[in-house]
Design an enzyme around this catalytic site. Structure first.
Site, PDB file in Angstrom:
ATOM      1  N   GLY A 145     -12.249   2.435   3.026  1.00 38.24           N
ATOM      2  CA  GLY A 145     -11.025   1.696   2.462  1.00 38.24           C
ATOM      3  C   GLY A 145     -10.184   2.323   1.418  1.00 38.24           C
ATOM      4  O   GLY A 145     -10.522   3.585   1.102  1.00 38.24           O
ATOM      5  N   HIS A 146      -9.370   1.751   1.068  1.00 37.25           N
ATOM      6  CA  HIS A 146      -8.212   2.347   0.148  1.00 37.25           C
ATOM      7  C   HIS A 146      -8.710   2.786  -1.262  1.00 37.25           C
ATOM      8  O   HIS A 146      -9.582   2.100  -2.071  1.00 37.25           O
ATOM      9  CB  HIS A 146      -7.120   1.207  -0.006  1.00 37.25           C
ATOM     10  CG  HIS A 146      -7.251   0.050  -0.353  1.00 37.25           C
ATOM     11  ND1 HIS A 146      -6.278  -0.951  -0.597  1.00 37.25           N
ATOM     12  CD2 HIS A 146      -8.503  -0.526  -0.879  1.00 37.25           C
ATOM     13  CE1 HIS A 146      -6.868  -2.096  -0.766  1.00 37.25           C
ATOM     14  NE2 HIS A 146      -8.097  -1.818  -1.519  1.00 37.25           N
ATOM     15  N   ASN A 147      -8.164   3.691  -1.923  1.00 38.00           N
ATOM     16  CA  ASN A 147      -8.735   3.967  -3.134  1.00 38.00           C
ATOM     17  C   ASN A 147     -10.172   4.669  -3.509  1.00 38.00           C
ATOM     18  O   ASN A 147     -10.635   4.786  -4.555  1.00 38.00           O
ATOM     19  CB  ASN A 147      -8.352   3.080  -4.135  1.00 38.00           C
ATOM     20  CG  ASN A 147      -6.987   2.701  -4.408  1.00 38.00           C
ATOM     21  OD1 ASN A 147      -6.428   1.782  -3.730  1.00 38.00           O
ATOM     22  ND2 ASN A 147      -6.107   3.704  -4.961  1.00 38.00           N
ATOM     23  N   ARG A 193      -4.789   4.599   3.260  1.00 33.54           N
ATOM     24  CA  ARG A 193      -4.193   5.019   1.995  1.00 33.54           C
ATOM     25  C   ARG A 193      -4.396   4.298   0.887  1.00 33.54           C
ATOM     26  O   ARG A 193      -4.904   3.121   0.891  1.00 33.54           O
ATOM     27  CB  ARG A 193      -2.647   5.145   2.443  1.00 33.54           C
ATOM     28  CG  ARG A 193      -1.978   3.754   2.358  1.00 33.54           C
ATOM     29  CD  ARG A 193      -0.405   3.885   3.125  1.00 33.54           C
ATOM     30  NE  ARG A 193       0.326   4.553   2.439  1.00 33.54           N
ATOM     31  CZ  ARG A 193       0.890   5.691   2.918  1.00 33.54           C
ATOM     32  NH1 ARG A 193       0.361   6.312   4.140  1.00 33.54           N
ATOM     33  NH2 ARG A 193       1.785   6.432   2.367  1.00 33.54           N
ATOM     34  N   GLN A 210       0.875  -1.252   0.076  1.00 34.41           N
ATOM     35  CA  GLN A 210      -0.023  -0.061  -0.071  1.00 34.41           C
ATOM     36  C   GLN A 210       1.008   1.340   0.043  1.00 34.41           C
ATOM     37  O   GLN A 210       1.282   1.552   1.117  1.00 34.41           O
ATOM     38  CB  GLN A 210      -0.925   0.148   1.211  1.00 34.41           C
ATOM     39  CG  GLN A 210      -1.665  -1.310   1.468  1.00 34.41           C
ATOM     40  CD  GLN A 210      -3.069  -1.459   0.326  1.00 34.41           C
ATOM     41  OE1 GLN A 210      -3.787  -0.472  -0.012  1.00 34.41           O
ATOM     42  NE2 GLN A 210      -2.604  -2.710  -0.409  1.00 34.41           N
TER      43      GLN A 210
END
Length: 346
Positions: free
Chosen positions: A241-243, A220, A200
């Site tokens: 969550g990510h993205n 991230r 990540q």
């Protein structure tokens, strides 16, 4: 900050009806508990019954809002938008605490940190290498700011918030205690009977005028950025969550969970305990109602409810039908018994 009734009315842009213009107002309170020297508000007819016995000195109401049995001791402050006027009154009567602009000797700052003017950095706050804190911001006691972090003007980072490396934060952002910004996203691949961690290496970008509640986590991006758009407000205990791409002026209520790579468009509302599966788009202005589970895209301007979530009206009809199911089963059983008797007679 005590002020006279007239000063309060002038500040809030309200017209006074009744009461003593020189009466001192020292604080604000709810309609059910306000006493002498306090101002309250009444915006819902369900609460008008509390007016008759109230000892509050003033009550803010809307133009055209009919109130009966107003006590002699109470002044009505009549205005176009009572909710905004009451907010102004609360801010005036209960001003936010101001911290002396200083850097506490117990704070730990890397030599390469870049600092603006008029900062407050509390005891035991930690700020890492190559990070920048712009003018007027506050980093409270025990907060952790990693490396290469950029924090804009007039931000407030409360105690024990954690901001990982490379996070970018705009102006006028508030991050409450226990929030963690920029931890690793939850990404794994299952190979050879084990979970292999996906690196990540992205970051989190938070635009201007965002507020993030206590114990909320924003991961991230795996490669790019997780984005929180300007003006969005995120409650306590929310997981992003990510993205994810969160648009402008989005509301996320407590215990909401958003999986990775979702697109939450401008002005959407995610009510309490709602859950969003990965790679889902929530359209502009859409509302996901409380405790709903969303597995597919939600169109702009719609309201969905249930798990799996569907159009609110459809979901409500299904709930009503389910509530009638016990009586329906009972009726079916009676009909079956009657049929059996008829068959015997035949």
């Amino acid at each position: 900050m005590p002020i006279t009734l007239k000063e309060l009315a002038d500040f809030c842009g309200a017209r006074i009806e009744g009461g003593d213009l020189s009466a001192i107002i020292h604080s604000a309170a709810e309609i059910t508990s306000a006493h002498h020297g306090q101002v309250t508000q009444l915006t819902n007819s369900r609460y008008t019954r509390h007016i008759k016995g109230s000892t509050a000195s003033a009550c803010i109401i809307a133009e055209g809002f009919v109130v009966e049995d107003v006590p002699d001791n109470m002044a009505l402050l009549i205005c176009a938008d009572p909710e905004i006027s009451f907010i102004k009154a609360v801010e005036l009567l209960h001003p936010a605490r101001n911290y002396t602009r200083q850097i506490a000797p117990q704070a730990v700052l890397d030599a390469a940190v870049s600092l603006g003017n008029q900062l407050y950095i509390g005891p035991y706050a930690v700020i890492g290498e190559n990070s920048r804190i712009d003018d007027g911001s506050e980093i409270h006691a025990g907060a952790y700011i990693g490396k290469n972090v950029k924090i804009g003007k007039n931000c407030r980072i409360y105690p024990y918030a954690v901001i990982y490396d490379d996070v970018v934060i705009g102006n006028n952002v508030i991050i409450h205690s226990g929030a963690i910004i920029g931890a690793d996203g939850f990404g794994y691949k299952f190979r050879n009977n084990e979970h292999v961690k996906v690196p990540q290496v992205g970051n989190v970008v938070i635009e201007d005028n965002v507020e993030i509640g206590a114990n909320t986590c924003i991961d991230r991006g795996a490669l790019g950025s997780t984005l929180i758009g300007a003006g969005s407000k995120i409650d306590n205990l929310v997981q992003i969550g990510h993205n994810n791409k969160v648009g402008k002026n989005v509301i996320m209520c407590g215990l909401t969970g958003v999986s990775g790579s979702c697109n939450i468009e401008d002005y959407a509302i995610l009510a309490g305990s709602s859950g969003i599966a990965d790679h889902v788009t929530i359209g502009r202005g859409a509302v996901v109602m409380a405790r709903s589970g969303v597995a597919g895209d939600v169109k702009a301007g719609t309201q969905v409810f249930g798990s799996p979530a569907k159009d609110k009206k459809t979901a409500y009809k299904e709930q009503i039908a389910l509530s009638k199911l016990p009586a329906l089963l009972k009726r079916v059983k009676m009909l079956e018994e009657k049929i059996q008797l008829l068959e015997k007679d035949i």
